[in-house]
Design an enzyme around this catalytic site. Structure first.
Site, PDB file in Angstrom:
ATOM      1  N   SER A  15       0.873  -1.189   0.000  1.00 63.30           N
ATOM      2  CA  SER A  15       0.000   0.000   0.000  1.00 63.30           C
ATOM      3  C   SER A  15       0.898   1.223   0.000  1.00 63.30           C
ATOM      4  O   SER A  15       2.054   1.139   0.430  1.00 63.30           O
ATOM      5  CB  SER A  15      -0.851   0.002   1.271  1.00 63.30           C
ATOM      6  OG  SER A  15      -1.410   1.284   1.486  1.00 63.30           O
ATOM      7  N   TYR A  67      -2.676  -1.236  10.329  1.00 62.31           N
ATOM      8  CA  TYR A  67      -2.489  -1.389   8.877  1.00 62.31           C
ATOM      9  C   TYR A  67      -1.110  -0.869   8.477  1.00 62.31           C
ATOM     10  O   TYR A  67      -0.368  -1.528   7.733  1.00 62.31           O
ATOM     11  CB  TYR A  67      -3.602  -0.613   8.166  1.00 62.31           C
ATOM     12  CG  TYR A  67      -3.709  -0.817   6.676  1.00 62.31           C
ATOM     13  CD1 TYR A  67      -4.164  -2.017   6.147  1.00 62.31           C
ATOM     14  CD2 TYR A  67      -3.390   0.213   5.791  1.00 62.31           C
ATOM     15  CE1 TYR A  67      -4.295  -2.187   4.779  1.00 62.31           C
ATOM     16  CE2 TYR A  67      -3.514   0.052   4.425  1.00 62.31           C
ATOM     17  CZ  TYR A  67      -3.974  -1.150   3.920  1.00 62.31           C
ATOM     18  OH  TYR A  67      -4.102  -1.318   2.564  1.00 62.31           O
TER      19      TYR A  67
HETATM   20  C1  BGC Z   1      -6.211   1.661   1.876  1.00 67.58           C
HETATM   21  C2  BGC Z   1      -7.405   2.498   1.542  1.00 67.58           C
HETATM   22  C3  BGC Z   1      -7.007   3.947   1.400  1.00 67.58           C
HETATM   23  C4  BGC Z   1      -5.831   4.089   0.477  1.00 67.58           C
HETATM   24  C5  BGC Z   1      -5.322   5.519   0.371  1.00 67.58           C
HETATM   25  C6  BGC Z   1      -5.129   1.904   0.875  1.00 67.58           C
HETATM   26  O1  BGC Z   1      -4.027   1.110   1.208  1.00 67.58           O
HETATM   27  O2  BGC Z   1      -6.586   0.284   1.854  1.00 67.58           O
HETATM   28  O3  BGC Z   1      -8.359   2.353   2.565  1.00 67.58           O
HETATM   29  O4  BGC Z   1      -8.091   4.691   0.886  1.00 67.58           O
HETATM   30  O5  BGC Z   1      -4.773   3.268   0.897  1.00 67.58           O
HETATM   31  O6  BGC Z   1      -5.123   6.094   1.633  1.00 67.58           O
END
Ligand code: BGC
Length: 257
Positions: free
Chosen positions: A145, A158
């Protein structure tokens, strides 16, 4: 027409929806036989398989909870038994839970870290063990991410999982390089998938996020899949230890809300 992944077998976790589903469909279109991992919603996994089959590809379904090491071992075994190999691993399965840091529970922490980090860790281990035994090269692609690098207040679990995934990728790129195994991350920003359902339903929040995205829109799962296909194919043979951001420029333009 010959596909870039003809003769290869790809295993994609969480391939019954969102980015994982798009990657499975794309890798299959490029010629790979696919293992579609899912934990629940078998009907969605079946839909992925049907789409692949009707496009002339080949795919099998295997249920596994990647946070359970025995399931990871079985998943890799199933790929070898049912499709004869496993050359490409896409660690896509991931979850997120929001909470202020002071409110994060042990259950939240375990759920997020177990799927996002422990799952990728031990599935990769099972994948590599089989490759070493078979003396074969391989490709590992982690779907991390932008938050492997960018802060995301109220998503500490996360961020911890994705930041760890970044270091795991870098470490394994060096350790596994001599075995002919490449390891890279794809770091999506905001993509139009079920993980963003509540964001999509909240107009003010969505608009604030869109204002931070230079390209002014969410990404589509198939756009992420294009990067995965590149990394899985011979075109990506000399790429290892890298993160590919696919975020419309978000990471270069973040402002605290
Ligand atoms: C997350 C999303 C978020 C995006 C940008 C992703 O990794 O799962 O929830 O909107 O990042 O912040």
């Amino acid at each position: 027409m010959a596909g870039r992944l003809d003769g290869k077998v790809a295993l994609i976790t969480g391939a019954n929806s969102g980015i994982g589903q798009a990657i499975a469909e794309r890798l299959a279109r490029e010629g790979a036989d696919c293992v579609i991992d899912y934990i629940d919603h078998v009907e969605e996994a079946d839909e992925t398989r049907s789409k692949i089959k009707s496009a002339g590809g080949n795919a099998v379904l295997v249920q596994a909870d990647v946070s359970v090491v025995a399931d990871c071992t079985n998943l890799i075994e199933q790929a070898w038994t049912q499709l004869g190999s496993c050359d490409i691993l896409v660690n896509n399965a991931g979850i997120e839970r929001t909470a202020s840091f002071v409110d994060v529970t042990e259950a939240d922490y375990d759920a997020v870290l177990d799927v996002n980090l422990k799952g990728a860790f031990f599935l990769t281990q099972a994948f590599v063990r089989k490759l070493v035994a078979a003396k074969k090269p391989g490709r590992i692609i982690n779907i991390s991410s932008v938050h492997e690098d960018m802060v995301f207040p109220h998503f500490a679990t996360y961020c911890a999982s994705k930041g760890a995934m970044r270091m795991l990728m870098r470490d394994l790129a060096v350790e596994l390089g001599p075995l002919g195994i490449t390891v890279n991350n794809i770091a999506p920003g905001a993509i139009n998938t079920p993980i963003n359902t509540s964001l999509l339903a909240n107009k003010p929040k969505l608009n604030a996020l869109l204002a931070n995205i230079p390209l002014g829109r969410l990404g589509e799962p198939d756009e992420v899949a294009g990067v995965a296909a590149f990394l899985a194919s011979n075109d990506g043979a000399y790429v290892t230890g890298s993160t590919y951001f696919i975020d419309g420029g978000l990471i270069r333009n973040y402002h605290e809300q």
